[in-house]
Every structure is written in structure tokens, then in C-alpha cells.
Design a protein around this motif. Structure first.
Motif, PDB file in Angstrom:
ATOM      1  N   ILE A 201       1.036   4.660   1.639  1.00 32.29           N
ATOM      2  CA  ILE A 201       0.433   5.278   2.817  1.00 32.29           C
ATOM      3  C   ILE A 201       1.002   6.680   3.023  1.00 32.29           C
ATOM      4  O   ILE A 201       2.227   6.890   2.950  1.00 32.29           O
TER       5      ILE A 201
ATOM      6  N   LYS B  51       0.848  -1.195   0.000  1.00 29.65           N
ATOM      7  CA  LYS B  51       0.000   0.000   0.000  1.00 29.65           C
ATOM      8  C   LYS B  51       0.885   1.248   0.000  1.00 29.65           C
ATOM      9  O   LYS B  51       2.007   1.239   0.514  1.00 29.65           O
TER      10      LYS B  51
ATOM     11  N   GLU C 156      -4.497   5.532   2.972  1.00 29.11           N
ATOM     12  CA  GLU C 156      -3.914   4.890   1.794  1.00 29.11           C
ATOM     13  C   GLU C 156      -4.231   5.712   0.551  1.00 29.11           C
ATOM     14  O   GLU C 156      -5.393   6.094   0.328  1.00 29.11           O
TER      15      GLU C 156
ATOM     16  N   PRO D 242      -8.168   4.440   6.969  1.00 22.70           N
ATOM     17  CA  PRO D 242      -7.721   3.172   7.566  1.00 22.70           C
ATOM     18  C   PRO D 242      -8.666   2.651   8.643  1.00 22.70           C
ATOM     19  O   PRO D 242      -8.669   1.456   8.942  1.00 22.70           O
TER      20      PRO D 242
ATOM     21  N   PHE E  39       2.224   0.207   9.540  1.00 18.22           N
ATOM     22  CA  PHE E  39       2.348   1.667   9.533  1.00 18.22           C
ATOM     23  C   PHE E  39       2.543   2.196  10.945  1.00 18.22           C
ATOM     24  O   PHE E  39       3.369   3.083  11.182  1.00 18.22           O
TER      25      PHE E  39
ATOM     26  N   GLY F 104      -1.645   8.365   7.536  1.00 22.06           N
ATOM     27  CA  GLY F 104      -2.156   7.026   7.754  1.00 22.06           C
ATOM     28  C   GLY F 104      -3.162   6.565   6.713  1.00 22.06           C
ATOM     29  O   GLY F 104      -3.512   5.384   6.662  1.00 22.06           O
TER      30      GLY F 104
END
Length: 493
Positions: free
Chosen positions: A136, A134, A146, A206, A473, A144
Motif C-alpha cells: 500500500i 498488500k 494498492e 481502495p 491501513f 492508500g
């Protein structure tokens, strides 16, 4: 002509299924007001670039055939037309450089275009990290989230296009993803995709998993650098060690040996000597009777030839031969007047060096002379404990060579990402910096092909770690060293 282009695409797809889509739509970048060039000027630069690669790049056909390379050249040549800027020309020829499949072969914009980008360029106000497949966002207000698309172009298509403008060893992708981390994505997006005052981004929350659409105004490059400083200040992201080499002890049984580089000059900058540092480190490791050794080369892009096997000589008791052979493309080159060896003195020095260290063999190829380079002998009392090696897409060149030797001759456990450097070697060493006479683009052409005497790896790939580990993350942003902590867990077991 259109039928010819379609045929070439089909031939390329059939002959090499791993080839990415080529750049077919070249942005105009009107905000930059760049100088344009005639078709004749562009064709002159194009031909010089291609002919120079064929003449000098010894590893040009390591991972692809001459026919495949010529197909790329033919497709990109057809994109030439009158009144293109140097930036547009860059996006036409960069895929040719990428198709060399050698990370030491680079292309860069002219000094004038770089200055224009610094003062007039429009950059996406996005810093990103590539994790868990991903993209991010690192900066507020979408930290945070995507990144899903930009201006209605899906992020995977944007990545395919950008990836097609710079090389990596063989078919390795980890180094390309790492290159786009932080401000790299915004920089390359502005060079390759587009520059608009206002942009529309689609991002995924997210927490809820729902997508949102927002508008973003582009910023200057100086503002992008300020954004980078702000993100690093606000978060506890793992930083490279300051010194080129570092030894610390986790406890009486575990040592962590970090090498940010194998370059002699980098060690000298810190009043250090590479070999003395290695010697003293293993003297201390032996003195403490350390049982477990973690070697961190995640940020190691190589350095001075021989340092990687000097370190390796402390870690194996098996006799080894480092290189199967080192091959040179030629003793002299027809295009030297366009390179950093343009003066008669530099040209003579280069040719003398190449002839002193290499010779033509009976098969017609040119190889390094026997005795010019001797692998470091293994130490009488090498380290006998468990070895864990942390790698990433930044582990490259000499860092990757060290990894290959360790994988071939020891039982070391690899943790992290696939190395950015190829398992069987690379084309590097002496490099010719070619400056195209009209557009002033610069191309670094490596001329020595280093083929390691190893067998276990896969052609076109790096070291595939025993444990593919990357942070979440949350772990990344809070500075939790996921790979290092995983190594410690393995030791504790």
C-alpha cells in the motif's frame, strides 16, 4: 551448458520446494556509469566469497544441505561474464548470501557504488507499507492505493526477486516484508530490479476496487529521503520510543514494558544501564502489585548477549538452560587478510579470544567451553501475573531468543507478527567483515552458532503468535496501536 543449468534448477526444486526463483536477468544500470570488471576478476571475488562462507559460516547448512547450497552456487556462477559492473555482480552473488538463511549474514555494495547511487541513482517516488498481504502506497497522490505492478511486472514477482537478494532466518518472511517498508522498497528496487527515468505503475483504488495506470518520474535518493520526512510529518504513524527501554503503567493493574533493544551501548547512549533499568522496573511493578504485564519487543533487534535472559529471569519460576551448545567453525581462517581482522595484531587477538573461549571436542567440532557463559539465575520473586508479548518481523536475534525462552518456560501470550528471528537460535556473535578485493563488496560472515535448548518451535520459523494481529491501513496511518490495544482488550476480558 544450457541443459546443465536446467538440470540444476530441477534438482534444486525437488530438494527444497521452499526455494524462491533465482535472479536470472541482471539489469545493466546504464545511468550509473559504473566501473566494469573482467571475468577473471569477478571469478576471483566469487570464489573468495563462496570459500569464505564454507570455511567460516558455522550455520551454513542449518536450514539447507550442502548439495542444495552448491546447486545455488553453480547456477549463479554460470551468470558470470566479462565486463559486468559491481552492481551487476552484487545481484549475482546476493542470492548466495540469501541462501545462507541467516539474517546476520549480510552483503552490501562498495562505498564507491553507494556514493554513485546517492548522486546518480534513480528511485521510484514511492513509500509503501506491507499490510494484509498488500503493498500500500503511503505518499500522495496515491496514498492508500494498492501497488499492483511496475513497468508491467507484477508486484509479487518483484518481491520474489528482491527477497532473493537478502537473507532471513530460515524461511521467515515477516522480516523481509518489514525491511521493504517505507523507503526500503524503492531503495531495493533500484538496486535489484531497474532504474528508469519514467516508469509505469498500475494501482488499485481502495474505494472502487478498479485498477488505474499512471506514469511516474524517478527521483534522486535525497528527494526520496525528503519524501519520507514528509510522510512522517503528514501522518500519525506509530514511532519507536526514543529511549532503548521504557516502563509505563496503563492503570494500577497493567504495566507496559518496552525494549527497543537489548544493547548495552544503546542504553549507555541515554545514560542508562540495562540491568539497573530492568531491576528498577520490576521493583516498581512489584511495589504496585501489577497483575498484567505487556512486553513490547516489536522493534527489538537484539543486542548484548545475556541481556535477554536477564530480563527473562524476572518472568519465570522454572529452572532453565539457555543454550544446548554454542559452536564455532574454526580457530583461524585463511581469508583474514581480506577482513577487518587483517592486521597481525587483530588477527592474533581474534585467534586468542576464540581459543580461550572454545575447545575442540571428541566429535571433532569446536564448542564454547563450559563455564564461559552462565545463564542468569531466576529471581527469588519473579513476576507471577499475566504476560502479553508484542512481536513483529523486527523482533530478531536476542529479541527472538527472549521470545523463545518465554514461549518455552512461561504461559505468555504472543500478539502481532511472527518474529524475524528463528525459534531455535541463530548464527551470530563474532562476525568477519569480508571485503572482496576487486569489486569491494562487503559480506558479514557470522562464526558462532547459538543453539537454544528449546523444543516447542518449528525449524526455520520464528515464534508464531497466539493472535496474528496487524493494523488496517487506516489504523496504521492514524497511529492506532492495533497490537497494543488488542492486548488491552484481552486483559479487560
Amino acid at each position: 551448458m544450457r541443459n546443465l543449468i536446467i538440470l540444476l534448477y530441477l534438482l534444486l526444486f525437488i530438494s527444497c520446494k521452499k526455494t524462491d526463483n533465482l535472479t536470472s536477468k541482471i539489469s545493466t544500470f546504464p545511468n550509473l556509469e559504473l566501473k566494469s570488471y573482467s571475468h577473471s576478476e569477478l571469478e576471483t571475488d566469487f570464489n573468495l566469497l563462496v570459500n569464505s562462507l564454507k570455511e567460516a559460516h558455522t550455520g551454513l547448512y542449518w536450514y539447507s544441505t550442502e548439495k542444495q547450497f552448491d546447486s545455488i552456487v553453480a547456477i549463479q556462477r554460470n551468470l558470470l561474464k566479462d565486463s559486468l559492473s559491481g552492481m551487476q555482480f552484487y545481484n549475482i552473488v546476493a542470492p548466495i548470501i540469501a541462501y545462507t538463511k541467516e539474517d546476520h549474514c549480510d552483503i552490501s555494495l562498495s562505498e564507491d557504488i553507494n556514493n554513485t547511487l546517492a548522486h546518480k541513482g534513480l528511485f521510484m517516488p514511492l513509500l509503501i507499507i506491507n499490510l494484509e498481504k498488500k503493498v500500500i502506497i503511503l505518499n500522495q497522490p496515491y496514498k492508500g492505493f494498492e501497488l499492483v505492478s511496475i513497468n508491467n511486472i507484477e508486484i509479487n514477482k518483484i518481491y520474489q526477486t528482491i527477497f532473493n537478494t537478502f537473507a532471513s532466518d530460515g524461511f521467515i518472511q515477516t522480516s523481509k516484508y518489514r525491511y521493504l517498508d517505507f523507503k526500503g522498497f524503492s531503495r531495493e528496487y533500484a538496486k535489484v530490479i531497474d532504474q528508469q527515468v519514467e516508469n509505469q505503475i498500475k494501482i488499485k483504488n481502495p474505494t472502487t476496487g478498479k485498477t488505474e495506470t499512471h506514469k511516474l518520474h524517478s527521483i534522486s535518493f535525497s528527494k526520496l529521503k525528503e519524501l519520507m520526512i514528509q510522510v512522517l510529518k503528514e501522518n500519525n504513524i506509530r514511532k519507536e520510543i526514543e529511549k532503548p527501554g521504557n516502563l509505563e503503567f496503563q492503570d494500577k493493574n497493567t504495566a507496559i514494558l518496552t525494549f527497543r533493544t537489548f544493547g548495552n551501548s544503546n542504553f549507555e547512549d541515554y545514560q542508562m544501564n540495562f540491568k539497573k533499568f530492568v531491576d528498577s522496573s520490576f521493583l516498581e511493578i512489584q511495589k504496585r502489585q501489577t497483575k498484567h504485564l505487556i512486553i513490547d519487543i516489536r522493534d527489538n533487534g537484539g543486542g548484548s548477549e545475556g541481556n535477554e535472559d536477564y530480563l527473562f529471569s524476572y518472568l519465570t519460576n522454572k529452572p532453565y538452560n539457555k543454550y544446548k551448545y554454542v559452536e564455532l567453525s574454526n580457530f583461524t581462517f585463511s581469508f583474514l587478510k581480506f577482513t577487518d581482522y587483517a592486521s597481525n595484531e587483530d588477527k592474533t587477538d581474534l585467534e586468542d579470544e576464540l581459543r580461550n573461549e572454545n575447545e575442540q571436542s571428541q566429535d571433532g567440532n569446536i564448542y564454547r567451553k563450559t563455564g564461559i557463559y552462565i545463564p542468569e539465575p531466576i529471581k527469588e520473586t519473579p513476576f507471577q501475573g499475566d504476560i502479553y508479548i508484542l512481536t513483529s518481523g523486527w523482533t530478531y536475534s536476542g529479541g527472538a531468543e527472549f521470545s523463545s525462552l518465554m514461549n518455552e518456560y512461561t504461559n505468555a501470550i504472543f500478539i502481532g507478527e511472527e518474529t524475524g528471528g528463528g525459534y531455535f537460535g541463530n548464527t551470530s556473535g563474532t562476525s568477519l567483515e569480508l571485503t572482496l578485493p576487486n569489486t569491494k563488496l562487503k559480506i558479514d560472515i557470522p562464526i558462532l552458532k547459538f543453539v537454544l535448548d528449546v523444543k516447542k518451535g518449528e525449524s526455520g520459523r520464528g515464534i508464531i503468535p497466539n493472535y496474528k494481529i496487524e493494523p488496517t491501513f487506516k489504523e496504521f496511518i492514524n497511529g492506532y496501536d492495533t497490537e497494543l490495544e488488542y492486548a488491552k482488550k484481552l486483559i479487560n476480558k
